[in-house]
Design a protein around this motif. Sequence first.
Motif, PDB file in Angstrom:
ATOM      1  N   GLN A   1       0.819  -1.215   0.000  1.00  0.00           N
ATOM      2  CA  GLN A   1       0.000   0.000   0.000  1.00  0.00           C
ATOM      3  C   GLN A   1       0.850   1.261   0.000  1.00  0.00           C
ATOM      4  O   GLN A   1       0.338   2.364   0.140  1.00  0.00           O
ATOM      5  N   ARG A   2       2.150   1.084  -0.126  1.00  0.00           N
ATOM      6  CA  ARG A   2       3.045   2.249  -0.143  1.00  0.00           C
ATOM      7  C   ARG A   2       3.809   2.300  -1.452  1.00  0.00           C
ATOM      8  O   ARG A   2       4.315   1.292  -1.925  1.00  0.00           O
ATOM      9  N   ALA A   3       3.874   3.503  -2.010  1.00  0.00           N
ATOM     10  CA  ALA A   3       4.727   3.703  -3.181  1.00  0.00           C
ATOM     11  C   ALA A   3       6.087   4.183  -2.691  1.00  0.00           C
ATOM     12  O   ALA A   3       6.159   4.970  -1.751  1.00  0.00           O
ATOM     13  N   THR A   4       7.134   3.707  -3.320  1.00  0.00           N
ATOM     14  CA  THR A   4       8.469   4.135  -2.903  1.00  0.00           C
ATOM     15  C   THR A   4       8.953   5.248  -3.827  1.00  0.00           C
ATOM     16  O   THR A   4       8.615   5.289  -5.001  1.00  0.00           O
ATOM     17  N   ALA A   5       9.733   6.152  -3.254  1.00  0.00           N
ATOM     18  CA  ALA A   5      10.336   7.234  -4.032  1.00  0.00           C
ATOM     19  C   ALA A   5      11.838   7.083  -3.905  1.00  0.00           C
ATOM     20  O   ALA A   5      12.448   7.587  -2.968  1.00  0.00           O
TER      21      ALA A   5
END
Lengths: 364, 490
Positions: free
Chosen positions: A183-187
């Motif tokens: 549920q998390r997008a990484t940058a």
Amino acid sequence: MRKQLMKGNEAIVRSAILAGCRAFYGYPITPASEITEAAAEFLPRVGGVFLQAESEVAAINMLYGASSAGVRAMTASSGPGISLMQEGISYMAGAELPCVIADITRGGPGLGNIAAEQSDYHQVVKGGGNGSYHTLVLAPSSAQEMADLTALAFELADRYRNPVVVLADGFVGQMMEPVEFPQRATAPQTPAWAVTGTAESRGNLITSLHMGSDELEAHIQHLESKYRRAEREEARAEDWRTGDAEIVLVGYGIVGRILKAVTAEARAEGIPVGLLRPITLYPFPTRNFQRLVPRARVFLVVEMSNGQLVEDVRLALNGARPVEFFGRMGGNVPSHGEVLALVRRLARQYGVVMEREEERMAHV
Amino acid sequence: MSSEFISEYEVIHAKPKAFYETYARKDELQHQTHYCPGCGHGTIHKMLAQAMDEFGIKDRTILISPVGCSVFAYYYFDVGNVQAAHGRASAVATAVKRSRPESIVISYQGDGDLAAIGSAEILHAANRGEPIAVIFVNNAIYSMTGGQFAPTTLIGQKSTTTPGGRSAIHEGYPLHVSELLATLEAPMYIERVGLGDNRQIAQASRAIRRAVENQVRGLGFSFIEVLSPCPTIWRLSPVESQRWVREVMEKTYPLAVFRDRTKDAQPRPMPQEPPALDTIPQIIGVANGDVPEDSAIRHEPVTDVDLHVRVAGFGGQGVLLLGEVLAEAGLDAGLEVSWLPSYGPEMRSGTSNCHVRLSREPIDSPLVTAPNVLVAMNEPSLKKFDKSVQARGWVIYNGDAFPPECVREDVHVLALPFTQIADALGDARAANMVMLGALLEIADALPQTSVDAALRRLVKNPRFFELDERALARGRELYRESVREVCHAG
């Protein structure tokens, strides 16, 4: 959350975006076009770049550019397109540029057909481009693994500064299975080596050119040291019921799934069969094979090709055990029935000790 | 040359700041370039570096160097450097610029690189109007590799691979890249200049400055072709080489501005700020809220579920949708599922089929080679798959006349004219859902709530949703009605 029913090809793009991919340069080809189409839909919406290139040659060189600029980038293609990309893949490995390439393999050689095969193993795992290099190669066998291994591919590409190929077949790309996403997008941080058009990165140079013979040799040795590290740290395989297996079935991708069904059926007949499914094709999970030598009498490699993975299995076992091969081609899939018949024959031929009834019942 | 012409220029005895002070990336002779005496590259490099100085863009500039004599451009330019594969500089530049829109991207290419092996890449970069500057150095020959024929080689010009001189019959005519690109709509600025004398050199410098300025202003694609001397390969002195540019090359390649749309041009819009990171799962449709929770009502299957279903029919009969609703419903009911469409040679032949698995256990193989339920929506599909059905399995067939050669003692058959039944419900296209209804009633493994949820997800049109719901109910009913009439063998 509930899982979503999704095609493997669609899962790849979503996973790539969550992993920070913000550039996709591609060229359509069956059976990989859904990946390119999904990228066209989603990348612009997340502030990324999508561009359909004029050829696979241009597409891979656009990846070279995007990666040089420090952006996580990917493309997708199939056999004939991957052949055209080999130039750029060699340059990227030489220039130490990360990228992810999905190869949804179809029939070959040449135009072949659009059905699923596994005949890109050699060109992808052994490297079809020039020079002493490798790509890291991940082989998913389910829609969930299409997502998971794509995310891993981006991590490995950055960690090793090297192209990573997600090598799948048309079945794994086309089939729908439940898939779950983080549920998390990484940058990801912009790498320090990238050329980004800033004062800090002004001194950076991306090139695969090393004019001096000693200089080039040192560079290749540096690449080799990365590959040795990957061999130590990244090799992966799924061992399934191999603990007491006297016949070890070997296959990757969709074939791994078929062999799992065969394993269950053979076990029900009392034949002690297990499955070893390589997940990384390079680095090859050599130790997983060697661990099974004491118990195994024979290894049976099943592929949708004329026998390409089988060569690595033979190298991994180095003559310690016989390696048999069964392959189907042209879009034909090895059926449970034909593999099971072969397993029965091998059980007789190699004097495999059948399980006693009570052991067998324990599996049912 | 008139004095007022050169009076525009200030004489500076210093290197541009965009050059390195010493060329540390070179092995030796780090105070001088690797170019031959009289070569045009040194002059063009200087023009480019001066333009970078003038606009103060050294930090922002990314130079793409090609394969050819200028492969080592990164020895000299104190900017971000990317060295590309032969001919691919325009493709590399495309992605660098799109990745870093604030940067100034210059693709520096020779005529072998750009006009031959990279002809596709330059044509398409120009046609897309990539907002980059391309410096195209045309010396009518492959110099780095020792003097082979190039697409730009003049008629009659000798090279190591046209020892008798270029012949139009054999190699065709010199390629006019600037004129070619000027046929495209997108390019902003195209000019051909030369290094044949000081006047030409001054104009070349202005053109290169112009190309850089265009990019600084955020305008589109700029292309400067420079006719450039190569004394070494031409076997002429530097002075003779300049004369050859002026008196021979220029006849084939006239110097001109071929495109200038900069006057009224507006800067290209910069990309918008990317969305916040935490909104991305939602944007790509994988956020928690996008996926409905499992149906609240849990249904305990009557028997252990292990469905191996093959659905087959003509394209357009809704074969894939039937399978998809079944798989979605199974997932909704908390089962393990897989759906695999027919794929490969057969998918283009007008027939369609799919494999569906539903199980309490993880699905090993998603391929259904021995179905325990075959849904055959037409006769060819029945004949293709009937032998593969497991003993004690089911065949649901669309037709009231079951072909005698397909009769098996060891399988159950439900054969009904499903198309006519669906037609009576209002739309023959709902035959797939009538057959699915029958399958669901036979398998008795899924709650109707899960089927409803799946249908809602896959059939958005309310009219078809309502029709499909009735079709499913009719299918269930038909099975119950016919159950006594069906021969249960085995």
